[in-house]
Design a protein around this motif. Sequence first.
Motif, short mmCIF file in Angstrom:
data_model
loop_
_atom_site.label_atom_id
_atom_site.label_comp_id
_atom_site.label_asym_id
_atom_site.label_seq_id
_atom_site.Cartn_x
_atom_site.Cartn_y
_atom_site.Cartn_z
N ASP A 1 -1.40 17.93 4.17
CA ASP A 1 -1.51 17.95 5.62
C ASP A 1 -1.09 16.59 6.16
N GLU A 2 -0.46 16.59 7.32
CA GLU A 2 0.06 15.35 7.91
C GLU A 2 0.87 14.59 6.86
N THR B 1 -3.88 23.47 11.23
CA THR B 1 -5.01 23.64 10.29
C THR B 1 -5.25 25.11 9.98
MG MG Z 1 -3.53 18.69 11.84
#
Ligand code: MG
Length: 216
Positions: free
Chosen positions: A157-158, A58
Amino acid sequence: MNPPSTPTFESLGLSSELLEAVRAAGFASPTPVQAACIPALLAGRDVVGQSRTGSGKTAAFGLPLLQAIDLERREVQALVLCPTRELASQVARELRGFGAGLGGLTVLELTGGQPARPQREALERGVHLAVGTPGRVQDHLQNGSLHPRSLRHLVLDEADRMLDMGFGPDVRRIVKALPTERRTALFSATFPTSIEEMSRSLQKPDALRVEIEAET
Ligand code: MG
Ligand code: ADP
């Protein structure tokens, strides 16, 4: 324990405000994925970053995003797509935390399962950064409440989970609506062929590939 070559946050090119935020978060030194990705993202490069869950992805994409935001312009300059509402909330919370010293930074969650109207109104008032799930972001793009013209930074993200959950087509539609002049970052805990294909189709050919260690 620390060899002399251990990178420091100070060596990565972050602004003093963000270095202060990192200190406030209690981070002593960057994780490997942060040390590899932050300078490249600050330099405007596309990055595909893989490292296991819990390794600090992050901040790896979040700190460079925050540094790229022009706070004077109240328009959506960056978009983070996450596979679930919970993750989007978590990422938004972390970005707000890192951005607390930036003065007037607004981070909006664009996730499903809640009314779209307050989100639309917030977009009209103007926000700097949006964190959302593909379905709801797609809705806001389609009905014109989210203007893609000022979007210069996209983070998936992911990304592996997004593909597993069947969001591939949504993500592609969203990306098609964005300006081609943008920076695209792709973060993932694993690096299957599908991520490689996604990188090839959505990122610039010189995207930096960072692989830290395999998910166990
Ligand atoms: Mg993450
Ligand atoms: P990932 O997205 O890779 O699963 P997160 O970004 O959620 O990992 O980070 C996992 C945890 O590690 C969070 O609690 C975060 O605050 C913490 N963290 C991130 N970077 C650092 C760092 N450089 N030093 C110490 N803790 C960190």
